[in-house]
Design a protein around this motif. Structure first.
Motif, PDB file in Angstrom:
ATOM      1  N   ASP A 197       0.739  -1.257   0.001  1.00 39.62           N
ATOM      2  CA  ASP A 197      -0.009  -0.102   0.123  1.00 39.62           C
ATOM      3  C   ASP A 197       1.177   1.094   0.204  1.00 39.62           C
ATOM      4  OD1 ASP A 197      -2.247  -1.476   0.170  1.00 39.62           O
ATOM      5  OD2 ASP A 197      -2.767  -1.369   1.943  1.00 39.62           O
ATOM      6  N   LYS A 198       2.034   1.429   0.638  1.00 40.86           N
ATOM      7  CA  LYS A 198       2.744   2.397   0.575  1.00 40.86           C
ATOM      8  C   LYS A 198       3.481   2.584  -0.716  1.00 40.86           C
ATOM      9  CE  LYS A 198       4.130   2.428   5.630  1.00 40.86           C
ATOM     10  NZ  LYS A 198       3.441   3.736   6.007  1.00 40.86           N
ATOM     11  N   THR A 199       3.821   1.579  -1.337  1.00 43.11           N
ATOM     12  CA  THR A 199       4.307   1.823  -2.610  1.00 43.11           C
ATOM     13  C   THR A 199       3.515   2.173  -3.750  1.00 43.11           C
ATOM     14  OG1 THR A 199       3.997  -0.739  -2.939  1.00 43.11           O
ATOM     15  CG2 THR A 199       6.203   0.105  -2.217  1.00 43.11           C
ATOM     16  N   ARG A 200       2.208   1.816  -3.365  1.00 45.36           N
ATOM     17  CA  ARG A 200       1.150   2.038  -4.361  1.00 45.36           C
ATOM     18  C   ARG A 200       0.621   3.721  -4.138  1.00 45.36           C
ATOM     19  NH1 ARG A 200      -2.296  -1.017  -2.733  1.00 45.36           N
ATOM     20  NH2 ARG A 200      -1.963  -2.856  -4.248  1.00 45.36           N
ATOM     21  N   ASN A 201       0.851   4.075  -2.930  1.00 41.64           N
ATOM     22  CA  ASN A 201       0.436   5.361  -2.494  1.00 41.64           C
ATOM     23  C   ASN A 201       1.631   6.638  -3.038  1.00 41.64           C
ATOM     24  OD1 ASN A 201      -2.007   4.641  -1.859  1.00 41.64           O
ATOM     25  ND2 ASN A 201      -1.541   4.270   0.188  1.00 41.64           N
ATOM     26  N   ASP A 202       2.874   5.881  -2.762  1.00 39.78           N
ATOM     27  CA  ASP A 202       4.159   6.706  -2.930  1.00 39.78           C
ATOM     28  C   ASP A 202       5.274   6.163  -3.898  1.00 39.78           C
ATOM     29  OD1 ASP A 202       6.153   8.604  -2.707  1.00 39.78           O
ATOM     30  OD2 ASP A 202       5.936   9.006  -0.602  1.00 39.78           O
ATOM     31  N   LYS A 203       5.360   6.513  -4.972  1.00 39.08           N
ATOM     32  CA  LYS A 203       6.237   5.817  -5.892  1.00 39.08           C
ATOM     33  C   LYS A 203       7.651   5.703  -5.500  1.00 39.08           C
ATOM     34  CE  LYS A 203       6.729   9.922  -8.869  1.00 39.08           C
ATOM     35  NZ  LYS A 203       7.997  10.090  -8.525  1.00 39.08           N
ATOM     36  N   ASP A 204       7.953   6.733  -4.583  1.00 39.04           N
ATOM     37  CA  ASP A 204       9.583   6.823  -4.049  1.00 39.04           C
ATOM     38  C   ASP A 204       9.958   5.501  -2.870  1.00 39.04           C
ATOM     39  OD1 ASP A 204       9.964   8.939  -5.449  1.00 39.04           O
ATOM     40  OD2 ASP A 204       9.305  10.334  -4.025  1.00 39.04           O
ATOM     41  N   TRP A 205       8.573   5.053  -2.372  1.00 38.07           N
ATOM     42  CA  TRP A 205       8.922   3.745  -1.636  1.00 38.07           C
ATOM     43  C   TRP A 205       9.589   2.766  -2.602  1.00 38.07           C
ATOM     44  CZ3 TRP A 205       8.710   1.917   3.250  1.00 38.07           C
ATOM     45  CH2 TRP A 205       8.076   2.629   4.281  1.00 38.07           C
ATOM     46  N   PHE A 206      10.584   1.814  -1.915  1.00 32.42           N
ATOM     47  CA  PHE A 206      10.986   0.824  -2.658  1.00 32.42           C
ATOM     48  C   PHE A 206      10.669  -0.578  -1.884  1.00 32.42           C
ATOM     49  CE2 PHE A 206      14.349  -2.461  -3.486  1.00 32.42           C
ATOM     50  CZ  PHE A 206      14.191  -2.593  -4.834  1.00 32.42           C
ATOM     51  N   PHE A 207      10.072  -1.591  -2.705  1.00 37.04           N
ATOM     52  CA  PHE A 207       9.854  -2.777  -1.797  1.00 37.04           C
ATOM     53  C   PHE A 207      10.079  -3.858  -2.830  1.00 37.04           C
ATOM     54  CE2 PHE A 207       5.945  -5.441  -0.959  1.00 37.04           C
ATOM     55  CZ  PHE A 207       6.488  -6.114  -0.089  1.00 37.04           C
ATOM     56  N   ALA A 208      10.517  -5.158  -2.358  1.00 36.30           N
ATOM     57  CA  ALA A 208      10.831  -6.164  -3.080  1.00 36.30           C
ATOM     58  C   ALA A 208      10.725  -7.343  -2.046  1.00 36.30           C
ATOM     59  CB  ALA A 208      12.147  -6.106  -3.624  1.00 36.30           C
ATOM     60  N   THR A 209      10.106  -8.468  -2.752  1.00 32.91           N
ATOM     61  CA  THR A 209      10.052  -9.528  -2.005  1.00 32.91           C
ATOM     62  C   THR A 209      10.605 -10.898  -2.933  1.00 32.91           C
ATOM     63  OG1 THR A 209       7.664  -9.778  -2.909  1.00 32.91           O
ATOM     64  CG2 THR A 209       7.980  -8.943  -0.919  1.00 32.91           C
ATOM     65  N   ASP A 210      10.801 -12.079  -2.224  1.00 30.57           N
ATOM     66  CA  ASP A 210      11.057 -13.346  -2.976  1.00 30.57           C
ATOM     67  C   ASP A 210      10.461 -14.235  -2.338  1.00 30.57           C
ATOM     68  OD1 ASP A 210      12.547 -15.124  -4.728  1.00 30.57           O
ATOM     69  OD2 ASP A 210      14.195 -15.301  -3.350  1.00 30.57           O
ATOM     70  N   LEU A 211       9.988 -15.205  -3.158  1.00 30.10           N
ATOM     71  CA  LEU A 211       9.055 -16.424  -2.361  1.00 30.10           C
ATOM     72  C   LEU A 211       9.770 -17.629  -3.149  1.00 30.10           C
ATOM     73  CD1 LEU A 211       5.546 -15.248  -3.236  1.00 30.10           C
ATOM     74  CD2 LEU A 211       6.752 -14.926  -1.279  1.00 30.10           C
ATOM     75  N   ASP A 212       9.814 -18.793  -2.292  1.00 25.69           N
ATOM     76  CA  ASP A 212      10.267 -20.137  -2.796  1.00 25.69           C
ATOM     77  C   ASP A 212       9.202 -20.784  -3.653  1.00 25.69           C
ATOM     78  OD1 ASP A 212       8.372 -21.101  -0.923  1.00 25.69           O
ATOM     79  OD2 ASP A 212       9.832 -21.721   0.344  1.00 25.69           O
ATOM     80  N   GLU A 213       9.492 -22.174  -3.972  1.00 28.41           N
ATOM     81  CA  GLU A 213       8.416 -22.832  -5.069  1.00 28.41           C
ATOM     82  C   GLU A 213       7.161 -22.989  -4.367  1.00 28.41           C
ATOM     83  OE1 GLU A 213      11.736 -25.380  -3.349  1.00 28.41           O
ATOM     84  OE2 GLU A 213      11.676 -23.471  -4.030  1.00 28.41           O
ATOM     85  N   ASN A 214       7.258 -22.900  -3.094  1.00 25.92           N
ATOM     86  CA  ASN A 214       5.997 -23.261  -2.277  1.00 25.92           C
ATOM     87  C   ASN A 214       5.021 -22.087  -1.829  1.00 25.92           C
ATOM     88  OD1 ASN A 214       6.676 -26.081  -2.047  1.00 25.92           O
ATOM     89  ND2 ASN A 214       7.918 -25.693  -0.310  1.00 25.92           N
ATOM     90  N   GLY A 215       5.688 -21.067  -2.380  1.00 28.78           N
ATOM     91  CA  GLY A 215       4.700 -19.597  -2.159  1.00 28.78           C
ATOM     92  C   GLY A 215       5.259 -19.059  -0.802  1.00 28.78           C
ATOM     93  N   ARG A 216       6.210 -19.658  -0.138  1.00 23.51           N
ATOM     94  CA  ARG A 216       6.321 -19.079   1.184  1.00 23.51           C
ATOM     95  C   ARG A 216       7.524 -17.791   1.169  1.00 23.51           C
ATOM     96  NH1 ARG A 216       8.063 -23.818   5.156  1.00 23.51           N
ATOM     97  NH2 ARG A 216       7.934 -22.175   6.635  1.00 23.51           N
ATOM     98  N   LEU A 217       7.296 -17.125   2.013  1.00 24.45           N
ATOM     99  CA  LEU A 217       8.221 -15.851   1.566  1.00 24.45           C
ATOM    100  C   LEU A 217       9.748 -16.206   2.130  1.00 24.45           C
ATOM    101  CD1 LEU A 217       8.661 -12.761   1.572  1.00 24.45           C
ATOM    102  CD2 LEU A 217       8.465 -12.491   4.244  1.00 24.45           C
ATOM    103  N   ARG A 218      10.635 -15.943   1.502  1.00 26.66           N
ATOM    104  CA  ARG A 218      12.161 -16.245   1.692  1.00 26.66           C
ATOM    105  C   ARG A 218      12.910 -14.804   1.737  1.00 26.66           C
ATOM    106  NH1 ARG A 218      14.344 -20.255  -2.693  1.00 26.66           N
ATOM    107  NH2 ARG A 218      13.830 -18.593  -3.983  1.00 26.66           N
ATOM    108  N   ARG A 219      12.488 -13.668   1.214  1.00 32.08           N
ATOM    109  CA  ARG A 219      13.329 -12.402   1.523  1.00 32.08           C
ATOM    110  C   ARG A 219      12.247 -11.408   1.126  1.00 32.08           C
ATOM    111  NH1 ARG A 219      17.423 -15.875  -0.887  1.00 32.08           N
ATOM    112  NH2 ARG A 219      16.552 -15.220  -3.180  1.00 32.08           N
ATOM    113  N   MET A 220      12.524 -10.410   1.994  1.00 31.55           N
ATOM    114  CA  MET A 220      11.624  -9.264   1.930  1.00 31.55           C
ATOM    115  C   MET A 220      12.481  -8.017   2.260  1.00 31.55           C
ATOM    116  SD  MET A 220       8.322  -7.943   3.995  1.00 31.55           S
ATOM    117  CE  MET A 220       7.395  -9.349   3.238  1.00 31.55           C
TER     118      MET A 220
END
Length: 239
Positions: free
Chosen positions: A155-178
């Protein structure tokens, strides 16, 4: 209860568990009367004590040789709580109360309600918080914590384009990195990136995911936080 170990000459060791009000206070008189202190003592010669001994032929097994359960004073609520402070077990009725209010009340308020219902038991906040989380997971209250954090940052990145946000999921859809950076943190990083420090906590959260913090040193010599990330040590450590 207080304990003291006694070793008798030629005899097996014994441990005496006695009431904290046992014995009689012997004041220490100072030669100079002006240095005498007016103080009180909690000792009331309470006879309550448990004596255990470990015979040499049974060592290190212990057995009770003397037991006196009578007190010469009134037991206060604080004394009962002190004796129960190490008992962190929760009964079915306690767990039912926690499940009823999980996700609706602050954990400290739930502890207050538990203490009101069971005044003779001391409740551990961490134990109650774990029970609350378990109840929320079973009932799927509020959704996954990873999903909630992902939604907040999205939501923060959607409301403000200057926010940076990245995620990485494994093959099971579980969060691995954020990883995330606020607009002010991105500005600081672009301006003071000569000295960059990266530091990790060691699995201090219940998911076993280290928190990585990125810090820069500004022109005034002060440390400034410019980024954060959660990193999984393996597939099993994801959220």
């Amino acid at each position: 209860m207080q304990s003291r170990l006694k070793r008798m000459n030629g005899q097996s060791p014994r441990v005496i568990f006695g009431c904290k009000k046992a014995g009689k206070h012997v004041p220490q008189k100072n030669v100079d009367p002006d240095k005498h202190r007016n103080c009180t003592s909690s000792r009331e010669c309470c006879p309550c004590q448990i004596v255990v001994r470990s015979p040499r032929e049974l060592f290190p097994r212990w057995r009770i040789t003397s037991l006196v359960t009578d007190h010469c004073h009134e037991l206060k609520k604080c004394d009962i709580l002190e004796s129960n402070q190490r008992d962190k077990r929760l009964s079915a009725e306690m767990l039912q109360l926690i499940t009823t209010h999980a996700g609706k009340c602050d954990p400290k308020f739930i502890v207050y309600m538990l203490q009101h219902e069971w005044p003779d038991k001391a409740f551990d906040l961490r134990t109650v918080a774990n029970a609350i989380q378990k109840a929320k997971n079973s009932a799927h209250i509020g959704g996954s914590e990873a999903a909630e954090l992902h939604k907040i940052l999205q939501d923060k990145t959607r409301n403000d384009k200057d926010w940076f946000f990245a995620t990485d999921l494994d093959e099971n859809g579980r969060l691995r990195r954020m990883f995330w950076m606020s607009p002010s943190q991105r500005y600081l990083y672009r301006r003071y990136r000569d000295v960059v420090i990266s530091d990790n906590t060691y699995k201090t959260n219940r998911f076993g995911m280290p928190l990585n913090v990125i810090v820069i040193i500004d022109n005034a010599g002060k440390s400034r936080l410019v980024g954060c990330s959660l990193v999984s040590g393996g597939i099993s450590g994801g959220l």
